[in-house]
Design a protein around this motif. Structure first.
Motif, mmCIF file in Angstrom:
data_model
loop_
_atom_site.group_PDB
_atom_site.id
_atom_site.type_symbol
_atom_site.label_atom_id
_atom_site.label_comp_id
_atom_site.label_asym_id
_atom_site.label_seq_id
_atom_site.Cartn_x
_atom_site.Cartn_y
_atom_site.Cartn_z
ATOM 1 N N ARG A 103 0.822 -1.223 0.000
ATOM 2 C CA ARG A 103 0.000 0.000 0.000
ATOM 3 C C ARG A 103 0.853 1.270 0.000
ATOM 4 N N LEU A 104 1.844 1.291 -0.870
ATOM 5 C CA LEU A 104 2.794 2.402 -0.924
ATOM 6 C C LEU A 104 2.374 3.478 -1.921
ATOM 7 N N SER A 105 2.707 4.728 -1.609
ATOM 8 C CA SER A 105 2.572 5.820 -2.572
ATOM 9 C C SER A 105 3.862 5.974 -3.357
ATOM 10 N N VAL A 106 4.989 5.777 -2.679
ATOM 11 C CA VAL A 106 6.308 5.893 -3.293
ATOM 12 C C VAL A 106 6.804 4.476 -3.588
ATOM 13 N N GLU A 107 7.087 4.201 -4.853
ATOM 14 C CA GLU A 107 7.492 2.855 -5.292
ATOM 15 C C GLU A 107 8.880 2.888 -5.915
ATOM 16 N N GLY A 108 9.584 1.770 -5.784
ATOM 17 C CA GLY A 108 10.867 1.622 -6.453
ATOM 18 C C GLY A 108 12.059 1.612 -5.517
ATOM 19 N N LEU A 109 11.809 1.838 -4.235
ATOM 20 C CA LEU A 109 12.903 1.805 -3.263
ATOM 21 C C LEU A 109 13.117 0.366 -2.808
ATOM 22 N N ALA A 110 14.371 0.022 -2.588
ATOM 23 C CA ALA A 110 14.703 -1.328 -2.111
ATOM 24 C C ALA A 110 14.319 -1.462 -0.642
ATOM 25 N N PRO A 111 14.158 -2.686 -0.148
ATOM 26 C CA PRO A 111 13.871 -2.866 1.284
ATOM 27 C C PRO A 111 14.942 -2.167 2.129
ATOM 28 N N GLY A 112 14.485 -1.390 3.091
ATOM 29 C CA GLY A 112 15.394 -0.650 3.960
ATOM 30 C C GLY A 112 15.850 0.684 3.398
ATOM 31 N N GLU A 113 15.612 0.943 2.129
ATOM 32 C CA GLU A 113 15.993 2.216 1.503
ATOM 33 C C GLU A 113 14.963 3.277 1.875
ATOM 34 N N SER A 114 15.428 4.486 2.130
ATOM 35 C CA SER A 114 14.538 5.545 2.589
ATOM 36 C C SER A 114 14.867 6.866 1.896
ATOM 37 N N LEU A 115 13.860 7.700 1.768
ATOM 38 C CA LEU A 115 14.063 9.045 1.225
ATOM 39 C C LEU A 115 14.351 10.059 2.330
ATOM 40 N N LYS A 116 14.333 9.625 3.563
ATOM 41 C CA LYS A 116 14.536 10.533 4.698
ATOM 42 C C LYS A 116 15.863 11.282 4.555
ATOM 43 N N GLY A 117 15.760 12.614 4.540
ATOM 44 C CA GLY A 117 16.939 13.461 4.438
ATOM 45 C C GLY A 117 17.536 13.562 3.044
ATOM 46 N N LYS A 118 16.919 12.941 2.058
ATOM 47 C CA LYS A 118 17.451 12.945 0.689
ATOM 48 C C LYS A 118 16.909 14.143 -0.089
ATOM 49 N N ARG A 119 17.743 14.633 -1.007
ATOM 50 C CA ARG A 119 17.368 15.750 -1.887
ATOM 51 C C ARG A 119 16.743 15.168 -3.149
ATOM 52 N N VAL A 120 15.483 15.569 -3.396
ATOM 53 C CA VAL A 120 14.671 14.949 -4.442
ATOM 54 C C VAL A 120 14.162 15.984 -5.433
ATOM 55 N N VAL A 121 14.157 15.588 -6.704
ATOM 56 C CA VAL A 121 13.500 16.355 -7.762
ATOM 57 C C VAL A 121 12.312 15.527 -8.232
ATOM 58 N N ILE A 122 11.162 16.154 -8.308
ATOM 59 C CA ILE A 122 9.969 15.522 -8.865
ATOM 60 C C ILE A 122 9.902 15.902 -10.337
ATOM 61 N N VAL A 123 9.790 14.893 -11.211
ATOM 62 C CA VAL A 123 9.698 15.164 -12.645
ATOM 63 C C VAL A 123 8.308 14.802 -13.153
ATOM 64 N N GLU A 124 7.882 15.600 -14.109
ATOM 65 C CA GLU A 124 6.566 15.408 -14.714
ATOM 66 C C GLU A 124 6.723 15.565 -16.217
ATOM 67 N N ASP A 125 5.918 14.857 -16.977
ATOM 68 C CA ASP A 125 6.031 14.963 -18.428
ATOM 69 C C ASP A 125 5.430 16.275 -18.933
ATOM 70 N N VAL A 126 4.173 16.532 -18.601
ATOM 71 C CA VAL A 126 3.481 17.751 -19.029
ATOM 72 C C VAL A 126 2.770 18.332 -17.818
ATOM 73 N N THR A 127 2.883 19.633 -17.631
ATOM 74 C CA THR A 127 2.274 20.288 -16.470
ATOM 75 C C THR A 127 1.286 21.355 -16.936
ATOM 76 N N THR A 128 0.090 21.302 -16.380
ATOM 77 C CA THR A 128 -0.924 22.316 -16.669
ATOM 78 C C THR A 128 -1.056 23.236 -15.461
ATOM 79 N N THR A 129 -1.673 22.754 -14.387
ATOM 80 C CA THR A 129 -1.835 23.577 -13.182
ATOM 81 C C THR A 129 -0.855 23.189 -12.080
ATOM 82 N N GLY A 130 -0.276 21.990 -12.194
ATOM 83 C CA GLY A 130 0.665 21.513 -11.178
ATOM 84 C C GLY A 130 0.018 20.718 -10.063
ATOM 85 N N GLY A 131 -1.285 20.517 -10.110
ATOM 86 C CA GLY A 131 -1.986 19.828 -9.039
ATOM 87 C C GLY A 131 -1.464 18.425 -8.766
ATOM 88 N N SER A 132 -1.215 17.642 -9.812
ATOM 89 C CA SER A 132 -0.713 16.273 -9.629
ATOM 90 C C SER A 132 0.678 16.280 -9.012
#
Length: 194
Positions: free
Chosen positions: A116-145
């Protein structure tokens, strides 16, 4: 492992022009359409045919890494479904250049079974805590997604460096991201195709 060098600024200009041509041919169209935001439009971008084209995928990754040069990025997160192929291509090219950026994707809503994850693709034990992240999108209209994806990734403890889109339709996203306190960049503006 040998690394692939980053292209020169002169080559970036040529790559950008070539990618624009590929997007125009494979991913831009005219005709009435309802966008994900619910708005009606007389033109559209469907970047999947470009992202799944060998040259298009490579050029999108090149242009993205060029846009991110000088930034310290740990992960790149693509929005489901549109930017998942993009996140993978960027991760691969970053590895080939000897400066790997890991990738993951953000579901529109958590799966109703399994982990029941929202964030997928991390290995077991891998975490985004404290990591610097860029969110990429293909096409942006209002940015809501993308803003929903940012919220989900922040809940994982990540620091959002920016939201980067391949094409900004120029229909309010920049203002919405500014109001949300997010740096927003785009590779192309819709006006470049109209």
């Amino acid at each position: 492992m040998s690394t692939t060098p980053a292209p020169s600024s002169q080559n970036i200009g040529a790559m950008r022009a070539r990618l624009r041509d590929i997007i125009s041919k494979r991913s831009f169209g005219r005709g009435e359409i309802t966008l994900a935001s619910g708005r009606k439009s007389n033109f559209y971008f469907n970047l999947k045919p470009t992202m799944l084209d060998a040259e298009g995928a490579a050029l999108l990754a090149e242009m993205t890494l060029d846009c991110l040069s000088g930034e310290r990025i740990d992960y790149i997160g693509g929005l489901e479904m549109g930017a998942v192929p993009l996140a993978g291509a960027i991760a691969q090219l970053s590895f080939m250049r000897g400066a790997p950026i890991q990738a993951f994707f953000v579901r529109k809503k958590p799966k109703e079974h399994g982990a029941r994850l929202s964030v997928e693709g991390l290995a077991p034990g891998e975490s985004l805590k404290g990591k610097r992240v860029v969110i990429v999108e293909d096409v942006t209209t209002t940015g809501g997604s993308a803003i929903k994806a940012v919220d989900a990734v922040r809940e994982s403890g990540a620091e959002i460096v920016m939201v980067l889109t391949m094409v900004d339709r120029e229909e309010g996203a920049a203002d919405n991201f500014r109001e949300a306190g997010l740096d927003f960049r785009s590779i192309y503006k819709a006006a470049e195709f109209l």
